[in-house]
Scaffold this motif. Structure first.
Motif, short mmCIF file in Angstrom:
data_model
loop_
_atom_site.label_atom_id
_atom_site.label_comp_id
_atom_site.label_asym_id
_atom_site.label_seq_id
_atom_site.Cartn_x
_atom_site.Cartn_y
_atom_site.Cartn_z
N ASN A 76 0.80 -1.23 0.00
CA ASN A 76 0.00 0.00 0.00
C ASN A 76 0.84 1.29 0.00
N LYS A 77 1.97 1.23 -0.68
CA LYS A 77 2.80 2.43 -0.83
C LYS A 77 2.14 3.35 -1.86
N SER A 78 2.26 4.64 -1.64
CA SER A 78 1.64 5.61 -2.54
C SER A 78 2.35 5.62 -3.89
N GLN A 79 1.63 6.08 -4.91
CA GLN A 79 2.23 6.15 -6.25
C GLN A 79 3.39 7.14 -6.26
N GLU A 80 3.26 8.20 -5.46
CA GLU A 80 4.35 9.19 -5.38
C GLU A 80 5.62 8.54 -4.82
N PHE A 81 5.45 7.72 -3.78
CA PHE A 81 6.58 7.01 -3.19
C PHE A 81 7.23 6.08 -4.21
N ILE A 82 6.40 5.33 -4.94
CA ILE A 82 6.90 4.39 -5.93
C ILE A 82 7.66 5.13 -7.05
N ASP A 83 7.06 6.21 -7.53
CA ASP A 83 7.70 6.99 -8.60
C ASP A 83 9.05 7.56 -8.15
N ASN A 84 9.09 8.06 -6.92
CA ASN A 84 10.35 8.62 -6.41
C ASN A 84 11.43 7.55 -6.29
N CYS A 85 11.04 6.37 -5.84
CA CYS A 85 11.99 5.26 -5.70
C CYS A 85 12.51 4.80 -7.07
N VAL A 86 11.61 4.73 -8.03
CA VAL A 86 11.99 4.31 -9.38
C VAL A 86 12.94 5.33 -10.01
N ASP A 87 12.62 6.61 -9.86
CA ASP A 87 13.49 7.66 -10.39
C ASP A 87 14.87 7.61 -9.75
N TYR A 88 14.89 7.39 -8.44
CA TYR A 88 16.15 7.30 -7.69
C TYR A 88 16.99 6.13 -8.21
N ALA A 89 16.34 4.97 -8.38
CA ALA A 89 17.05 3.78 -8.84
C ALA A 89 17.57 3.95 -10.26
N GLN A 90 16.75 4.54 -11.13
CA GLN A 90 17.17 4.75 -12.52
C GLN A 90 18.37 5.69 -12.61
N GLY A 91 18.41 6.69 -11.74
CA GLY A 91 19.54 7.61 -11.73
C GLY A 91 20.85 6.91 -11.38
N LEU A 92 20.80 5.98 -10.43
CA LEU A 92 21.99 5.23 -10.04
C LEU A 92 22.40 4.23 -11.11
N ILE A 93 21.42 3.55 -11.70
CA ILE A 93 21.72 2.58 -12.76
C ILE A 93 22.34 3.27 -13.96
N HIS A 94 21.88 4.47 -14.26
CA HIS A 94 22.44 5.24 -15.38
C HIS A 94 23.94 5.49 -15.18
N LYS A 95 24.37 5.56 -13.93
CA LYS A 95 25.78 5.78 -13.61
C LYS A 95 26.51 4.46 -13.33
N ASN A 96 25.83 3.35 -13.59
CA ASN A 96 26.40 2.01 -13.38
C ASN A 96 26.73 1.78 -11.90
N LEU A 97 25.89 2.32 -11.02
CA LEU A 97 26.09 2.18 -9.59
C LEU A 97 25.03 1.27 -8.98
N PRO A 98 25.35 0.59 -7.88
CA PRO A 98 24.35 -0.27 -7.24
C PRO A 98 23.23 0.56 -6.61
N VAL A 99 22.02 0.08 -6.76
CA VAL A 99 20.86 0.75 -6.17
C VAL A 99 20.80 0.36 -4.69
N ILE A 100 20.90 1.37 -3.84
CA ILE A 100 20.88 1.15 -2.39
C ILE A 100 19.94 2.19 -1.78
N PHE A 101 18.96 1.72 -1.01
CA PHE A 101 17.96 2.63 -0.46
C PHE A 101 18.27 3.04 0.99
N SER A 102 18.97 2.17 1.72
CA SER A 102 19.19 2.45 3.13
C SER A 102 20.40 1.69 3.63
N LEU A 103 20.78 1.95 4.88
CA LEU A 103 21.91 1.23 5.47
C LEU A 103 21.60 -0.25 5.60
N GLU A 104 20.33 -0.57 5.90
CA GLU A 104 19.93 -1.98 6.01
C GLU A 104 20.04 -2.67 4.65
#
Length: 382
Positions: A16-44
């Motif tokens: 039940n995550k909001s669409q805004e949350f999902i979109d922000n996460c996807v944009d964040y991940a795509q930005g890292l992948i574009h730089k050939n970097l691992p997608v990491i959301f948190s310390l955990e």
């Protein structure tokens, strides 16, 4: 780098995550992948990727009082992050090395391999790179009419936790994670470390010494690449200036070299100092040096006048060691040179001398051939 976007979106919707949350996460991940970097959301998330407990990472970035020993005794974490020892420098002074504990070193290497090594460095940067060496750095200034050498004052010490945070933030990682990376790759030095600075350094770095912030530790595997990354903008500025004035530029760690052949113009020291200062570094005026054609010219320890070579004095010193080891035996030679090689045994001296032989071979294979032949005739048991 890849990331399971469809799986992530499906699970996020199930939670039940909001669409805004999902979109922000996807944009964040795509930005890292574009730089050939691992997608990491948190310390955990980072802990899972590395394969360690997140509690351990939390311990690493916690607030430490003093330099106690930390280890996990089954109930709580107690840990010593770094071991300290000193290496003697050519000028007789010592450089303090902070060697990270085994587990911390493993984490730093993961960060180096998976993140920092992906950063595109300037072509003029020669230090701490697999495809480059001091030979390539010196080769850029071969047969110069004049060479200008500039040294950065306390290079690692001016790279603080705050600046390292900026590196990871610029790569695209979220604030909290960038902060955690900075905590893992920097360290607070002991009071004695700052007290040992010479008078010149204390005057120039007065504000830094007063605060004593966490800085790059000499000995951590991440420190060389982080220093290169933070000097990249400076390198690009000098490269652009070199095209305008027609000079040659290269940097090996804290050694900056500028040269011209028969044409071109060297930048003024005032301009060099300004660019260095603009980029958060300091010029060590005491080590600034001009070397004209006809005088001894050398770059990062190698002579550049007639091809790239090691100095005659250096080669002569190694030849003498080999000669006296053969003439008197290794034990007697070490006894005669006890002041230069305290606590050295035959095995340690063998490794030291062989290391120098390999170094000579990497620069001048022809000159090393006879040395290696004589080196192999040494009886290491007497």
């Amino acid at each position: 780098m890849s990331f399971p976007f469809e799986q992530f979106i499906t699970l996020a919707k199930e939670q039940n995550k909001s669409q805004e949350f999902i979109d922000n996460c996807v944009d964040y991940a795509q930005g890292l992948i574009h730089k050939n970097l691992p997608v990491i959301f948190s310390l955990e998330h980072l802990a899972i990727l590395i394969g360690i407990q997140s509690k351990y990472l939390r311990m690493l970035i916690g607030d430490y009082k003093g330099f106690d020993n930390y280890y996990y005794d089954g109930q709580e974490f107690k840990y010593k992050r770094y071991n300290y020892f000193k290496l003697r420098k050519k000028d007789g002074n010592y450089r303090e090395i902070m060697s990270p504990a085994k587990d911390l070193k493993y984490i730093q290497k993961w960060i180096l391999i998976n993140i920092l090594s992906k950063y595109p460095l300037a072509e003029s940067c020669s230090g701490f790179r697999k495809e480059k060496s001091i030979y390539e750095n010196a080769k850029a200034h071969e047969n110069s009419q004049i060479i200008l050498k500039v040294d950065l004052l306390k290079f690692y010490d001016t790279i603080t936790e705050k600046r390292v945070y900026g590196v990871f933030k610029s790569l695209g990682y979220v604030n909290n994670l960038a902060y955690s990376f900075a905590k893992i790759t920097t360290a607070k030095h002991r009071q004695s470390y700052w007290d040992d600075f010479d008078k010149n350094s204390k005057e120039i770095l007065e504000n830094l010494i007063e605060i004593m912030p966490p800085i790059l530790p000499q000995g951590a595997p991440t420190s060389p690449t982080l220093s290169n990354i933070l000097a990249t903008k400076m390198d690009y500025r000098f490269e652009a200036l070199s095209k305008k004035l027609n000079f040659r530029y290269s940097r090996y760690a804290d050694d900056l070299t500028f040269s011209i052949n028969n044409e071109g113009k060297l930048p003024s020291l005032k301009l060099v100092s300004k660019i260095i200062s603009d980029e958060g570094f300091f010029m060590n005026d005491k080590k600034t040096k001009y070397m004209k054609r006809g005088c001894k010219q050398y770059v990062t320890g190698l002579t550049t006048t007639n091809g790239i070579n090691l100095s005659k004095d250096y080669r002569k010193g190694i030849i003498e060691h080999i000669y006296y080891c053969r003439k008197f035996g290794v034990n007697e030679h070490l006894e005669r040179r006890k002041a230069d090689f305290p606590k050295y045994n035959n095995i340690k001296f063998h490794d030291w001398l062989y290391g120098h032989m390999c170094y000579i071979k990497s620069i001048n294979e022809k000159a090393s051939k006879k040395m290696l032949e004589d080196f192999n005739k040494i009886n290491w048991y007497v």
